[in-house]
Design a protein around this motif. Structure first.
Motif, PDB file in Angstrom:
ATOM      1  N   LEU B 368       0.857  -1.184   0.000  1.00 45.40           N
ATOM      2  CA  LEU B 368       0.000   0.000   0.000  1.00 45.40           C
ATOM      3  C   LEU B 368       0.895   1.235   0.000  1.00 45.40           C
ATOM      4  N   GLY B 374      -2.704   0.914  -3.777  1.00 49.55           N
ATOM      5  CA  GLY B 374      -1.579  -0.011  -3.685  1.00 49.55           C
ATOM      6  C   GLY B 374      -0.847  -0.153  -4.998  1.00 49.55           C
ATOM      7  N   ALA B 408      -5.141  -2.145  -3.990  1.00 47.29           N
ATOM      8  CA  ALA B 408      -5.288  -2.180  -2.531  1.00 47.29           C
ATOM      9  C   ALA B 408      -6.373  -3.158  -2.113  1.00 47.29           C
TER      10      ALA B 408
END
Lengths: 185, 424
Positions: B368, B374, B408
């Motif tokens: 992340l 991310g 993410a």
């Protein structure tokens, strides 16, 4: 050195007949590498990674070939698929097709009054897929929603029927459809 | 090494005269069939335990692990960044027993008798037919001045998820709003190449929202960011240009716990919160058992089976393995998970006098860069018959195209999927 060790082990096996290993599936070791994301039974517990167990081999193979050619662009699979041969793709498809589909847990309410007749043409009235379209029922909602959004935006062009079918649908409608199929069993 | 030997001696005394280690006794789990013993319930070891059982349910599997529960190193930076709590990265070992029939021995492995095929734990010993070692790393504090008890408390590594992870989180919350955080990155190879840079990103993300005016100094011993460099650099330039002060080629010399100072060859930096990630080597258990050659930091293996090149009937997996023998694979959780599977399949085959199958491995590693976005790196590894090592097939390695929310969300789901793969 190696010979003697194998010899010893062989004696061990003869003395211990209870050992029974199922015929080794030569693709198993490669299939096991998928489990890190797709889960030990080919089903991820999350909302964004699709279930790959129980898919029709045709859809499984087609997806990997499209990732490999770049027709589908998902950032993980487009890389993994580059390392797979046609034979490995088809063997993986067969391996996972032999396993039971595991529906992912669905959070949030499904849609009750959704018109899905158009979807059933290819994906089946029960959402479990036909030769023409892959299974939707029980796939994770966020995964389905991303796929629909990609078709809707034109980022994904692998099915002209999908691009056409989604014309005029709002993002909210795509989200509803996704939850509807995710909750279907 | 010396400290480990001291521990060994102390353990021997502690056991007393009831039985002498390796002499006459105390098999903790009398054997009834073939047995594979696994040392270390982390990414490599827990995976190996599950996959031995999956391939051969009749084999007796004993997993030796001292911790009460599994705490994940991958995603532990999310705890430091305040995105998850410790409970979110902690998983019980109970399902390995209740669902999969694995004997989890809650004890510390303190020695290995390769000739007798026994692992010594503090309470006795366990015999094995084959052994899979996944003991992880030791941190090397020799050569860093001031890294005594006080130094380590003031500058925790938090490179094994646990109390130090929570300690850094608490220190960040308590620091003054215009304070300074400093962290050091060791020369590679070390556990989790992108880990320090993800940590820097998430500390910066926290400072940006909660400690305006604070800054983070990253003192990197390497010449540049050594993993996902392009993606981290882009995120830092766009999100944290006024927070992260990145300094490459910074050789860590020492610390002063009293003044909160980190000293490099160039600078003295006084930090409100300090995180020293020291150099690393294979766990001392492997050195003590003679499984790491003189002058090396990692254990050499035969990558087809992950058997030690030094001892028979012994496999070694995870971060402790020597990349010079495996091939260019990172010391990541996913790779350790892959190694555990290869070793499990090989150990079962060898126990049954069969040919171990051709191995494959994969890696997907997510980082992340803030609460919601991310980046990732992915690779497939196949065995190359010419070099006898793992190599990446052409094109089968690469980065995510940039930072995004989908990465993410995938990262969160990946963590749950791979923990289920390892721990049931």
């Amino acid at each position: 050195m190696r010979k003697s060790r194998l010899g010893m082990a062989l004696v061990g096996v003869l003395l211990w007949p209870a050992m029974a290993l199922a015929d080794a599936d030569p693709i198993e070791g490669l299939a096991w590498t998928c489990a890190g994301c797709h889960g030990p039974a080919g089903a991820s517990p999350g909302q964004t990674i699709p279930t790959i167990a129980g898919l029709r081999p045709r859809h499984f193979s087609e997806a990997l070939r499209r990732y490999r050619s770049g027709e589908r662009s998902f950032y993980v699979m487009r890389i993994i698929a580059k390392g797979l041969s046609d034979g490995e793709i088809d063997a993986l498809a067969k391996h996972y097709a032999a396993q039971a589909f595991v529906p992912t847990k669905t959070t949030g309410g499904g849609v009750t009054a959704m018109e899905t007749a158009a979807c059933s043409t290819c994906h089946g009235a029960d959402g479990k897929g036909t030769d023409k379209g892959p299974r939707l029922a029980g796939q994770p909602a966020e995964y389905l929603e991303t796929a629909l959004a990609d078709y809707r935006s034109g980022a994904r062009k692998t099915s002209a029927e999908m691009v056409e079918a989604l014309q005029g649908l709002s993002p909210a409608a795509l989200a509803s459809l996704s939850r509807y199929f995710a909750a279907m069993r | 090494m010396i400290s480990r030997r001291k521990v060994l001696t102390a353990a021997g005394i502690g056991i007393g005269t009831a039985y002498m280690p390796f002499v006459g006794a105390a098999e903790l789990l009398p054997k009834t069939g073939k047995r594979i013993v696994i040392v270390g319930g982390g990414w490599g070891g827990a995976t190996a335990a599950r996959y031995v059982k999956r391939a051969a349910p009749d084999i007796d599997v004993v997993l030796i692990e001292a911790e009460y529960a599994f705490r994940s190193c991958p995603t532990s930076n999310w705890v430091i960044g305040g995105i998850w709590g410790m409970a979110d990265i902690t998983t019980s070992y109970d399902r390995l027993t209740s669902r999969h029939g694995i004997h989890v021995l809650r004890d510390r492995a303190i020695g290995i008798d390769l000739d007798k095929r026994e692992v010594r734990v503090t309470s006795g010993q366990v015999h094995f037919d084959r052994l899979i070692l996944s003991p992880g790393i030791d941190l090397i504090y020799d050569g860093i001045e001031g890294m005594d008890g006080a130094g380590r408390a003031r500058f925790p590594a938090a490179w094994k998820a646990g109390p130090e992870t929570a300690a850094i989180r608490r220190a960040l919350e308590a620091m003054p709003s215009n304070g300074t955080v400093a962290m050091t990155v060791p020369l590679g190879p070390y556990r989790c190449p992108p880990g320090p840079y993800e940590r820097a990103s998430l500390i910066a993300s926290y400072l940006k929202k909660n400690k305006q005016g604070a800054r983070l100094i990253v003192l990197d011993a390497n010449q540049k960011i050594i993993s996902k460099g392009k993606l981290f650099k882009a995120a830092w330039d766009e999100l944290y240009s006024d927070i992260i002060d990145y300094r490459p080629e910074q050789e860590l010399v020492g610390v002063d716990a009293d003044t909160g100072t980190i000293r490099t060859a160039f600078d003295d930096i006084v930090a409100d919160v300090g995180n020293v990630i020291p150099p690393q080597r294979a766990n001392g258990l492997l050195f003590d058992a003679g499984l790491v050659p003189k002058g090396r930091r990692w254990a050499p293996v035969k990558p087809w089976t992950f058997e030690s090149t030094i001892a028979e009937n012994v496999h070694i997996v995870g971060d402790a393995t020597d990349q010079a023998t495996v091939g260019r694979v990172p010391k990541s959780g996913y790779v350790a998970n892959s190694m555990g599977k290869v070793a499990a399949a090989a150990a079962v085959a060898l126990l049954e006098a069969k040919e171990p199958p051709r191995p494959s491995m994969a890696n997907t590693c997510y980082s992340l860069v803030n609460d919601t976005e991310g980046i990732s790196v992915t690779a497939l590894y196949k065995f190359d018959d010419v070099s006898q090592k793992f190599v990446v097939p052409p094109g089968a390695s690469g980065l995510s195209s940039g930072r995004s929310t989908i990465v993410a969300r995938n990262a969160r789901d990946w963590a749950h999927a791979i923990w289920a793969d390892m721990l049931g």
